[in-house]
Design a protein around this motif. Structure first.
Motif, PDB file in Angstrom:
ATOM      1  N   THR A  60      -6.066  -8.379   3.027  1.00 18.73           N
ATOM      2  CA  THR A  60      -6.253  -8.814   1.648  1.00 18.73           C
ATOM      3  C   THR A  60      -7.549  -9.606   1.571  1.00 18.73           C
ATOM      4  OG1 THR A  60      -3.857  -9.082   1.466  1.00 18.73           O
ATOM      5  CG2 THR A  60      -5.197 -10.075  -0.287  1.00 18.73           C
ATOM      6  N   PRO A  79      -2.178 -14.566   2.503  1.00 22.55           N
ATOM      7  CA  PRO A  79      -1.660 -13.422   3.275  1.00 22.55           C
ATOM      8  C   PRO A  79      -2.103 -13.501   4.743  1.00 22.55           C
ATOM      9  CG  PRO A  79      -2.587 -12.693   1.185  1.00 22.55           C
ATOM     10  CD  PRO A  79      -2.924 -14.150   1.309  1.00 22.55           C
ATOM     11  N   SER A  82      -5.942 -12.141   5.949  1.00 23.05           N
ATOM     12  CA  SER A  82      -6.855 -12.461   4.855  1.00 23.05           C
ATOM     13  C   SER A  82      -8.290 -12.419   5.344  1.00 23.05           C
ATOM     14  CB  SER A  82      -6.567 -13.860   4.309  1.00 23.05           C
ATOM     15  OG  SER A  82      -5.401 -13.862   3.522  1.00 23.05           O
TER      16      SER A  82
END
Ligand SMILES: [Zn+2]
Length: 264
Positions: A60, A79, A82
């Motif tokens: 993400t 997340p 990330s």
């Protein structure tokens, strides 16, 4: 007995430090194009491949602001996979080549720009283009000093008083100018040529920046000085395997002998 208590305390302290360390990989791009014209550039198709790779591998892309707040403890969680995308210098190819892919993949991007170049230098975007990019809510403009100086050279050249004024213009002056032009708070700074020293870190904080970013090839960590958070510069020589090593932590804090040198 006292020694034993002390040892246990030290051990627990270090375990605690390990447990609470928070890290995020921050990528740093410069220019994009159909062909590679210089070492700071990457092929637009390579950037597309990287975005596709992130998507298919469950990553993400989060805003720089969210990542920094997470490191500071102001955002509870992000997340697990990330990653943050930043681009330095405000080159025109961000508008022409990168932006369509940013919109396609809907990834947040921070642009570190220096106001002396915007609407001025032939290679740079103009203020209207920057504002247009921000209306997508995907782009956010932050500071890359006022005119991209080499602080090391200026420090040698100027008297201490002159240098102090100069630093103030480059850090505080850039923040103020960008705030006037963009109409929002400027919170973050990217060090030019990756150059910084202890004095500059103090100056950046005094100028009101919440965090500043280097090009030291390591994850931005909650254990580092907030004014010297690492980033991975991504250039044309990086294939997808090298890219993977940046985002999955394989390249994080390698010993100096194994560290890759990316020329600026
Ligand atoms: Zn730069």
């Amino acid at each position: 007995m006292f020694r034993l208590v002390l040892m246990v305390a030290v051990l627990m302290g270090s375990l605690w430090a390990t447990a609470v360390e928070k890290k995020v990989p921050v990528l740093c791009y410069h220019r994009f194009g159909p062909e590679v014209a210089d070492s700071m550039m990457i092929k637009t198709s390579a950037f597309a491949e990287q975005m596709e790779w992130l998507k298919t591998h469950g990553y993400t892309v989060i805003p720089l602001d969210t990542a920094t707040k997470y490191l500071r403890g102001e955002v509870k969680s992000i997340p697990a996979k990330s990653v943050v995308i930043t681009v330095d210098d405000g080159h025109k190819s961000v508008y022409s080549d990168m932006a369509p892919l940013v919109k396609k993949y809907k990834v947040p991007v921070t642009l570190f720009v220096y106001p002396s170049a915007i609407s001025n230098a032939a290679y740079a975007m103009n203020w209207e283009q920057l504002r247009e990019l921000e209306t997508t809510k995907l782009f956010r403009v932050e500071s890359h000093t006022y005119w991209h100086p080499n602080f090391k050279k200026e420090k040698k050249k100027l008297s201490p008083e002159e240098y102090s004024k100069f630093v103030d213009k480059q850090l505080g002056g850039a923040k103020k100018k960008l705030e006037e032009r963009m109409g929002h708070e400027i919170k973050y700074l990217a060090w030019v040529f990756g150059i910084y020293d202890d004095g500059l870190l103090v100056d950046a904080k005094k100028s009101g920046y919440a965090a500043a970013f280097t090009i030291d090839r390591q994850h931005a960590s909650s254990c580092d000085n907030a004014m010297a958070l690492g980033r991975y510069m991504v250039v044309s020589k990086h294939d997808i395997k090298a890219f993977e090593g940046m985002v999955n932590g394989r390249e994080d804090r390698l010993p100096p002998s194994k560290k890759e040198v990316v020329k600026y």
